[in-house]
Design an enzyme around this catalytic site. Structure first.
Site, PDB file in Angstrom:
ATOM      1  N   SER A   1      -6.232   3.034   4.111  1.00 24.32           N
ATOM      2  CA  SER A   1      -5.697   2.370   2.929  1.00 24.32           C
ATOM      3  C   SER A   1      -6.782   1.635   2.143  1.00 24.32           C
ATOM      4  CB  SER A   1      -4.587   1.396   3.347  1.00 24.32           C
ATOM      5  OG  SER A   1      -3.668   1.187   2.311  1.00 24.32           O
TER       6      SER A   1
ATOM      7  N   SER B   1       0.798  -1.233   0.000  1.00 24.93           N
ATOM      8  CA  SER B   1       0.000   0.000   0.000  1.00 24.93           C
ATOM      9  C   SER B   1       0.827   1.278   0.000  1.00 24.93           C
ATOM     10  CB  SER B   1      -0.957   0.008   1.195  1.00 24.93           C
ATOM     11  OG  SER B   1      -2.076  -0.805   0.929  1.00 24.93           O
TER      12      SER B   1
ATOM     13  N   LYS C   1      -0.146   3.642  -2.731  1.00 23.23           N
ATOM     14  CA  LYS C   1      -1.160   4.693  -2.628  1.00 23.23           C
ATOM     15  C   LYS C   1      -0.548   6.080  -2.476  1.00 23.23           C
ATOM     16  CE  LYS C   1      -4.854   1.705  -0.896  1.00 23.23           C
ATOM     17  NZ  LYS C   1      -4.177   0.430  -0.595  1.00 23.23           N
TER      18      LYS C   1
END
Length: 422
Positions: A98, A38, A41
């Site tokens: 997330s 993640s 992101k």
């Protein structure tokens, strides 16, 4: 995470950099290919911030939720197909929890399709010099072709802070409210590490536990990335150790000639004047701050492991009122004393503590070079145990007290931090 544990972990990588100059303070497997999870992101958010600033989307603009977006596995907001979420609501959902469905919503809004958006992500990465990064989705969900390096993630972190300071505070959020429900994040470093104010955590099985963190202390900022942790707690503890070491190293090396050293962008350049200008005002007080720290106050610097911090009772401030009493030129006298027999002094000047013996010796030799007294000052590297690792203290040794204080005073005037020890 000990050195042995790192060597046994094929997913491990880490890097610590000075956020001002980009100079690398620590690196381990930093150029090796890893899965971003993640941390991906952060690039999704970068492109969203860019779109906001360019007027292509507005904070109150509703973004449509497709069936593809809604089908993403957790972590997610469980958005319904055909519903909408505003840009302003999407930002904390990406940063704090997330949310994978929100990542796809943003990707489709900006790129038409997630596949097209990932091309934009990779293009931006290449523009930043993140040559070892390829994006295949906007969320960080498993994909064997989606790879990066710890260095590349540090570069991205620097760009987020530098290019969009107006949005950086979003990364310090610990929770947010969506549709009346409070949602908390997983980035415990924001609460447990003093000075930490962002950025992002990540995990998939292939990557292990990742985190990119930035922290500010004493007008200095470091950015660090750890990839491949065995657990969130061990990852955070290791990150805290690296950040502690990074701040210490940044303070100790502020006067170092960085020529020939490679910065985060691959450039071999000296420490920029801008970095020196920012760091220098903090240097005069550094010795006093460390010398006066009690074990309890030092432990509070890092909340995650209060028992790990230590102080040395023999540390004294280089700005003590007794400084400079004695000979008019203690260094010149030192040269003369060394030419005749007699016991060596019991005092020393410590200029740094490092995990690498060669770096410790280099800095001690550099300190002697600054003073122009290489033949008079003896360089010593002392190996000590710190928790479950080894550290090497760089010192100029065999000094009388007045000589040690004079040496430290002169080094401080050159912008090099130091401690007088007995």
């Amino acid at each position: 995470m000990s050195g042995a544990a790192q060597a046994a972990n094929p997913r491990y990588a880490s890097i610590v950099v000075d956020a001002t100059s980009g100079n690398i303070l620590h690196a381990a497997n930093a150029e090796e290919s890893r899965y971003p999870a993640s941390l991906t992101k952060m690039m999704t958010l970068y492109l969203l911030f860019e779109a906001i600033e360019e007027g292509r989307v507005a904070l109150d603009q509703p973004l449509y939720v497709s069936s593809h977006a809604a089908s993403m596995p957790a972590s997610k907001l469980w958005l319904n197909v055909g519903s909408t979420i505003s840009v302003e609501e999407a930002i904390p959902a990406l940063v704090v929890t997330s949310a994978n469905d929100v990542a796809v919503v943003v990707a489709e809004a900006l790129g038409g399709t997630e596949t097209n958006f990932t091309r934009l992500m990779t293009q931006k990465a290449q523009a930043f010099g993140m040559q070892d990064t390829q994006f295949r989705n906007a969320s960080g969900l498993p994909d064997a072709a989606q790879v990066t390096t710890a260095r590349d993630m540090a570069v991205l972190s620097v760009h987020l802070m530098r290019d969009f300071p107006q949005y950086y505070q979003e990364f310090s959020r610990k929770s947010y409210v969506y549709q009346g429900k409070s949602r908390r994040g997983h980035n415990r470093l924001l609460s447990n590490y003093e000075g930490a104010d962002g950025l992002k955590t990540g995990f998939i099985r292939a990557s292990g536990f990742n985190v990119a963190t930035s922290a500010m202390r004493d007008n200095r900022r470091v950015i660090a990335v750890v990839m491949g942790g065995y657990s969130a707690s061990s990852r955070d503890e290791h990150m805290a150790e690296l950040m502690d070491d990074g701040f210490t190293r940044l303070a100790m090396l502020s006067g170092r000639d960085w020529s020939g050293q490679t910065d985060i962008y691959g450039n071999a350049t000296p420490l920029p004047a801008l970095a020196s200008a920012i760091i220098a005002p903090t240097m005069a007080n550094a010795s006093r701050q460390i010398a006066s720290a009690s074990p309890a106050s030092t432990a509070r610097r890092r909340v995650t492991n209060p028992d790990a911090a230590t102080t040395t009772a023999s540390y004294v401030s280089s700005s003590s009122p007794s400084q400079a009493q004695g000979s008019a030129d203690p260094i010149a006298e030192l040269v003369e004393r060394r030419s005749r027999p007699g016991p060596a002094g019991e005092w020393a000047v410590q200029v740094g503590a490092f995990k690498d013996a060669g770096q410790a010796r280099h800095l001690a030799s550099r300190a002697a070079d600054y003073l122009g007294a290489q033949q008079a000052l003896r360089v010593d590297v002392m190996e000590v145990a710190v928790s479950d690792s080894r550290m090497f203290r760089a010192r100029l040794v065999d000094l009388q007290e007045d000589q040690a204080r004079s040496v430290c005073s002169r080094l401080s005037a050159r912008g090099m931090d130091c401690l007088v020890v007995r």
